[in-house]
Design a protein around this motif. Structure first.
Motif, short mmCIF file in Angstrom:
data_model
loop_
_atom_site.label_atom_id
_atom_site.label_comp_id
_atom_site.label_asym_id
_atom_site.label_seq_id
_atom_site.Cartn_x
_atom_site.Cartn_y
_atom_site.Cartn_z
N VAL A 15 35.22 8.32 -10.99
CA VAL A 15 35.45 6.94 -11.44
C VAL A 15 34.68 5.97 -10.56
CG1 VAL A 15 37.19 5.14 -11.74
CG2 VAL A 15 37.69 7.49 -12.43
N VAL A 18 30.92 6.11 -11.37
CA VAL A 18 30.58 5.39 -12.60
C VAL A 18 30.59 3.88 -12.36
CG1 VAL A 18 31.35 4.85 -14.94
CG2 VAL A 18 31.32 7.21 -14.16
N SER A 19 31.63 3.37 -11.69
CA SER A 19 31.71 1.92 -11.48
C SER A 19 30.60 1.41 -10.56
CB SER A 19 33.09 1.52 -10.95
OG SER A 19 33.30 2.02 -9.65
N ALA A 33 29.45 6.85 -18.04
CA ALA A 33 30.84 6.64 -18.48
C ALA A 33 31.09 7.28 -19.84
CB ALA A 33 31.15 5.15 -18.54
#
Length: 116
Positions: A15, A18-19, A33
């Protein structure tokens, strides 16, 4: 306990990756994502935990059907965000997704696909 912590660390790292990537590149962040990384990780965790093959296969099967009614949200959210702001657009998109999911589950029921 260490195994569970490892699972949390690897899953959270995906996560964060991806961010962080999305901050640098809209397209690359969205591409990463859009990959079924959480599902792939879940399938790996289930396999490593020696879950029955039917359970692993069912996870992939239901994931396919659950993803379909979420797709319109990705078109509605950007359109609404410019008109309503982030939070209202996110709420409206989530509401739409729930409604579409209920409708989708109802439409698939006659075909023997029980989503709820």
């Amino acid at each position: 306990m260490a195994y569970l912590a490892f699972k949390y660390l690897v899953s959270a790292a995906m996560v964060v990756l991806v961010s962080e990537l999305a901050k640098r590149s809209d397209k690359l962040g969205a591409l990463l994502a859009s990959l079924p990384l959480v599902t792939v990780l879940t399938l790996i965790w289930l396999q490593l935990e020696k879950q029955p093959a039917a359970k692993v296969a069912n996870h992939a099967w239901y994931t396919f059907w659950y993803v379909l009614p979420t797709l319109p949200m990705f078109l509605l959210f950007p359109w609404l965000q410019g008109r309503l702001g982030f939070w209202l657009a996110l709420g409206a998109s989530a509401l739409l997704t729930m409604l579409l999911f209920a409708l989708f589950a109802w439409l698939l029921r006659p075909f023997g696909i029980q989503l709820l």
